[in-house]
Write an enzyme that holds these catalytic residues in place. Structure first.
Site, PDB file in Angstrom:
ATOM      1  CD  GLN A 102       5.250 -16.355  33.373  1.00 11.55           C
ATOM      2  OE1 GLN A 102       6.210 -16.647  34.076  1.00 11.55           O
ATOM      3  NE2 GLN A 102       4.899 -17.046  32.307  1.00 11.55           N
ATOM      4  CE1 TYR A 127       9.291  -3.587  26.042  1.00  5.93           C
ATOM      5  CE2 TYR A 127       7.879  -5.378  26.749  1.00  5.93           C
ATOM      6  CZ  TYR A 127       8.097  -4.275  25.959  1.00  5.93           C
ATOM      7  OH  TYR A 127       7.133  -3.847  25.086  1.00  5.93           O
ATOM      8  CB  ALA A 128      14.834  -8.188  31.638  1.00  8.67           C
ATOM      9  NE  ARG A 129      16.598 -12.631  27.664  1.00 11.11           N
ATOM     10  CZ  ARG A 129      17.074 -13.850  27.499  1.00 11.11           C
ATOM     11  NH1 ARG A 129      17.975 -14.088  26.572  1.00 11.11           N
ATOM     12  NH2 ARG A 129      16.649 -14.836  28.262  1.00 11.11           N
ATOM     13  CE  LYS A 185       6.688 -11.732  27.445  1.00 16.92           C
ATOM     14  NZ  LYS A 185       6.209 -13.094  27.636  1.00 16.92           N
ATOM     15  CD  GLU A 196       9.001   1.712  37.734  1.00 13.74           C
ATOM     16  OE1 GLU A 196       9.872   2.446  37.226  1.00 13.74           O
ATOM     17  OE2 GLU A 196       9.268   0.628  38.267  1.00 13.74           O
TER      18      GLU A 196
END
Length: 189
Positions: A157, A115-117, A112, A138
């Site tokens: 997702q 979290y990536a940001r 998502k 992970e």
């Protein structure tokens, strides 16, 4: 091969138990009204949740990371609503949801953006035709600071792709080593 919609995901979950427990809509707030990282059915995918069981990587044994001979002592087990991942480290967890993938379906799972940001990367390999189990997740903390993962909230997702023809050999047919996994599963060869 085509991507499957929310209608198909709902039907497969309700009629064939493809996802259990299943949330037919997108959940964006806790019961107390607090904002959370969303989970549940989206337009063309399903946002999975992280359970409260974690294995946090540690370097206390100063071992070499070897996928063919993985040292289980490289992890510290943790259970809780929030997992703190050390800087430049990672943690394993499992999904709340149990999956049963149909023979004509392959999934791709993407982390998502919430979290990536924050520099937290979620990695999951595809769910192959006729694979079933809880998904091992992970989480890589790419930052020089500790990072939080929230249990029972959305983390990634799953996109479902259905093939035009049935595969000759499914994951179940070949006796895949992660078939039916129940908890956080470490590397196997």
């Amino acid at each position: 091969m085509s991507i499957k919609s929310d209608k198909w995901i709902r039907r497969m979950a309700e009629e064939h138990k493809m996802i259990e427990p299943f949330v037919p809509d997108q959940v964006r707030a806790a019961e107390d009204g607090r904002r959370i990282v969303s989970y549940g059915t989206s337009s063309y995918g399903y946002d999975i949740r992280c359970a409260d069981e974690f294995k946090i990587f540690t370097n206390i044994n100063s071992t070499i990371v070897d996928p063919k001979n993985f040292d289980e002592g490289s992890f510290v087990d943790f259970k809780g609503d929030v997992c703190i991942i050390p800087p430049n480290s990672f943690a394993l967890a499992r999904t709340v949801e149990y999956f049963r993938i149909p023979r004509t379906v392959l999934t791709v799972c993407l982390g998502k953006s919430t979290y990536a940001r924050c520099g937290i990367i979620v990695n999951v390999t595809p769910f192959e035709p006729e694979w079933e189990g809880y998904v091992t997740l992970e989480f890589s903390n790419t930052t020089p600071l500790p990072a939080k993962i929230y249990a029972n909230e959305g983390v990634a997702q799953v996109l479902f792709f259905e093939s035009d023809e049935v595969c000759d050999v499914s994951y179940a047919d070949r006796g895949g080593k992660y078939q039916g996994q129940r908890g956080v599963t470490l590397p196997k060869t």
